[in-house]
Write an enzyme that holds these catalytic residues in place. Structure first.
Site, short mmCIF file in Angstrom:
data_model
loop_
_atom_site.label_atom_id
_atom_site.label_comp_id
_atom_site.label_asym_id
_atom_site.label_seq_id
_atom_site.Cartn_x
_atom_site.Cartn_y
_atom_site.Cartn_z
N HIS A 23 0.85 -1.20 0.00
CA HIS A 23 0.00 0.00 0.00
C HIS A 23 0.88 1.25 0.00
O HIS A 23 0.77 2.12 0.87
CB HIS A 23 -0.95 0.02 1.20
CG HIS A 23 -2.09 -0.95 1.07
ND1 HIS A 23 -2.83 -1.36 2.15
CD2 HIS A 23 -2.63 -1.57 -0.01
CE1 HIS A 23 -3.77 -2.20 1.73
NE2 HIS A 23 -3.67 -2.34 0.43
N HIS A 79 -11.67 -8.96 -6.54
CA HIS A 79 -11.35 -7.63 -6.03
C HIS A 79 -10.43 -6.96 -7.04
O HIS A 79 -9.48 -7.58 -7.52
CB HIS A 79 -10.67 -7.79 -4.66
CG HIS A 79 -10.14 -6.56 -4.03
ND1 HIS A 79 -10.67 -5.30 -4.22
CD2 HIS A 79 -9.10 -6.38 -3.15
CE1 HIS A 79 -9.98 -4.43 -3.51
NE2 HIS A 79 -9.03 -5.06 -2.86
N GLU A 81 -8.26 -4.42 -6.82
CA GLU A 81 -6.99 -3.80 -6.44
C GLU A 81 -5.84 -4.44 -7.21
O GLU A 81 -5.86 -5.63 -7.51
CB GLU A 81 -6.79 -3.94 -4.92
CG GLU A 81 -5.79 -2.98 -4.34
CD GLU A 81 -5.80 -2.96 -2.83
OE1 GLU A 81 -5.05 -2.16 -2.24
OE2 GLU A 81 -6.57 -3.74 -2.21
N ASP A 83 -2.90 -5.53 -6.74
CA ASP A 83 -2.15 -6.71 -6.31
C ASP A 83 -2.88 -8.00 -6.67
O ASP A 83 -2.28 -9.08 -6.64
CB ASP A 83 -1.85 -6.67 -4.81
CG ASP A 83 -3.08 -6.40 -3.97
OD1 ASP A 83 -3.86 -5.50 -4.33
OD2 ASP A 83 -3.27 -7.07 -2.94
N HIS A 146 -11.94 -5.23 1.66
CA HIS A 146 -11.93 -3.90 2.25
C HIS A 146 -12.18 -2.79 1.20
O HIS A 146 -11.96 -1.60 1.49
CB HIS A 146 -10.59 -3.65 2.95
CG HIS A 146 -9.39 -3.69 2.01
ND1 HIS A 146 -8.54 -2.60 1.84
CD2 HIS A 146 -8.92 -4.66 1.22
CE1 HIS A 146 -7.59 -2.91 0.99
NE2 HIS A 146 -7.78 -4.15 0.61
N ASP A 165 -9.19 -10.92 0.18
CA ASP A 165 -8.38 -10.33 1.24
C ASP A 165 -8.77 -10.80 2.64
O ASP A 165 -7.94 -10.78 3.55
CB ASP A 165 -8.48 -8.80 1.18
CG ASP A 165 -7.54 -8.21 0.15
OD1 ASP A 165 -6.48 -8.80 -0.09
OD2 ASP A 165 -7.87 -7.15 -0.42
N TYR A 193 -2.38 -8.04 9.98
CA TYR A 193 -3.14 -7.76 8.76
C TYR A 193 -4.52 -7.22 9.11
O TYR A 193 -4.98 -6.21 8.56
CB TYR A 193 -3.24 -9.05 7.96
CG TYR A 193 -3.85 -8.93 6.58
CD1 TYR A 193 -3.05 -8.70 5.47
CD2 TYR A 193 -5.21 -9.08 6.38
CE1 TYR A 193 -3.59 -8.61 4.20
CE2 TYR A 193 -5.76 -8.99 5.11
CZ TYR A 193 -4.95 -8.77 4.02
OH TYR A 193 -5.50 -8.68 2.77
N HIS A 226 -3.68 -13.57 -0.07
CA HIS A 226 -2.33 -13.31 0.45
C HIS A 226 -2.04 -14.32 1.55
O HIS A 226 -2.89 -14.59 2.39
CB HIS A 226 -2.20 -11.90 1.03
CG HIS A 226 -2.38 -10.80 0.05
ND1 HIS A 226 -1.56 -10.61 -1.03
CD2 HIS A 226 -3.30 -9.79 0.00
CE1 HIS A 226 -1.96 -9.53 -1.72
NE2 HIS A 226 -3.02 -9.03 -1.11
#
Length: 395
Positions: A23, A79, A81, A83, A146, A165, A193, A226
């Site tokens: 991030h 998701h 994002e 990553d 999130h 996530d 996390y 992750h």
């Protein structure tokens, strides 16, 4: 390299042992991380998520070694994002018409980031995709866990929850599975996390956990995006989340401070000594935030029932390092925490009061008057700080 997860489900992601920040620089990853992508090969072949963009070409080339890309019937994006979605550009350049299953909000995030109009198939909670051999994918929206676009995907028959996530950690572990990992490292990275990423969404998560559990889905494996894959008693991490999202605290007090010429540090040590003298059973942890990783300190505050924050006064205010730390802390919206403040000063001494005001606005329950000491603490000041520690232990 493809690694079997269960039956016709394989891991095809990337272990990133070199990653140290995430991030931007907002999250420390001392143990690296992984970007978990999964390949399901039933009558239909489904790819669940991809990897971070720096590894996109490596990911696509490795995937080619395992399967003809044209045989991929659909891609599930849990998701948007980067990553998770970073390899979509490289992959969809080669198979451009492949359907991409995601939430409506994920269409917004993917098009906003990559400026491509792919073959999107929007889904919502309860929608399913038949993949043959009596199995199907069921989609569950995970709004604000999130990001607004987040969802989870459940594979019937094999009873695998691709949770994205949720339930993950930043932990580069080549063994993949939780029963093979170092348990202490895994538990710490999991709570770190949660504390640093998911805490602001605890009430949403609490409702979502109830919703998922009410579906009474048999879950044999939780395949995160992750860190490790939970195959040994996977519900253990669900139970942890249920505790963490419910105003979590342990019998711990964290003292966090920055100092200019060691006066505020001396007060911190004296306060800690007073707490232990009054209550030997409480765990007290003391951190100089300028010399300790921010996310590790946040993790300890998350575990604590009280935060004691210290700063000397400079320019009629707290140190900039403390102000930045408190701003990050406020964003996390922790609940059910007590607080107190302290610090040394030379001329005006506003820092403890300003920290207290900030913490009160952030939802902390102040249990003592802001404590300030003029100049370097002498024996009397150290005694007063120890007495403050005793009061805080009682509070």
């Amino acid at each position: 390299m493809k690694k079997n997860i269960k039956n016709n489900v394989s891991w095809v992601g990337k272990i990133d042992t070199e990653l140290r920040q995430f991030h931007g620089s907002d999250y420390s990853t001392h143990k690296g991380s992984s970007y978990n992508s999964y390949l399901i090969q039933e009558e239909k072949t489904i790819l669940v998520d991809t990897v971070w963009r720096p590894y996109a070409d490596e990911f696509v080339n490795n995937l080619k070694q395992e399967i003809d890309l044209n045989k991929i019937d659909a891609i599930v994006v849990n998701h948007g994002e980067v990553d998770h979605s970073g390899a979509l550009l490289a992959l969809l350049e080669q198979i451009p018409d492949t359907p991409v299953y995601c939430t409506a909000k994920a269409v917004d995030s993917l098009t906003g980031q990559y400026h491509r109009k792919w073959n999107f198939k929007t889904v919502k909670t309860g929608d399913t995709l038949d993949i043959g051999n009596g199995k199907s994918l069921a989609f569950v929206e995970m709004t604000m866990l999130h990001w607004p676009d987040s969802m989870a995907t459940y594979l019937t028959g094999d009873n695998i929850l691709f949770s994205n996530d949720a339930f993950g950690q930043h932990y580069a572990f080549g063994g993949l599975f939780n029963d093979l990992a170092d348990r202490c490292v895994l538990e710490y990275e999991a709570i770190k996390y949660y504390a640093n990423i998911l805490t602001p969404f605890s009430q949403i998560l609490k409702r979502k956990l109830s919703e998922i559990l009410s579906m009474e889905l048999p879950i044999d494996i939780i395949a995160t995006s992750h860190g490790v894959i939970w195959r040994d008693n996977p519900i253990q991490i669900v139970e942890k989340y249920a505790a963490w999202c419910d105003n979590y605290q342990e019998n711990q007090i964290t003292i966090a401070y920055d100092t200019m010429w060691d006066g505020t540090r001396s007060l911190a040590d004296a306060i800690a000594a007073g707490i232990v003298e009054e209550d030997p059973k409480v765990t007290v942890k003391v951190y100089n935030i300028a010399k300790t990783d921010k996310n590790d300190v946040i993790t300890e505050i998350f575990k604590s029932k009280m935060l004691v924050m210290g700063s000397p006064t400079v320019g009629n205010d707290m140190l900039g390092s403390v102000a930045g730390f408190l701003h990050f802390l406020k964003e996390l919206k922790m609940k059910n925490k007590k607080a107190a403040t302290f610090g040394c000063y030379g001329w005006t001494g506003e820092a403890p009061k300003k920290m207290a005001e900030f913490l009160e606005k952030a939802g902390y329950d102040l249990v003592d008057e802001p404590f300030r000491n003029n100049w370097n603490p002498d024996a009397n000041a150290i005694h007063t700080a120890r007495e403050l520690g005793r009061r805080l232990a009682k509070a």
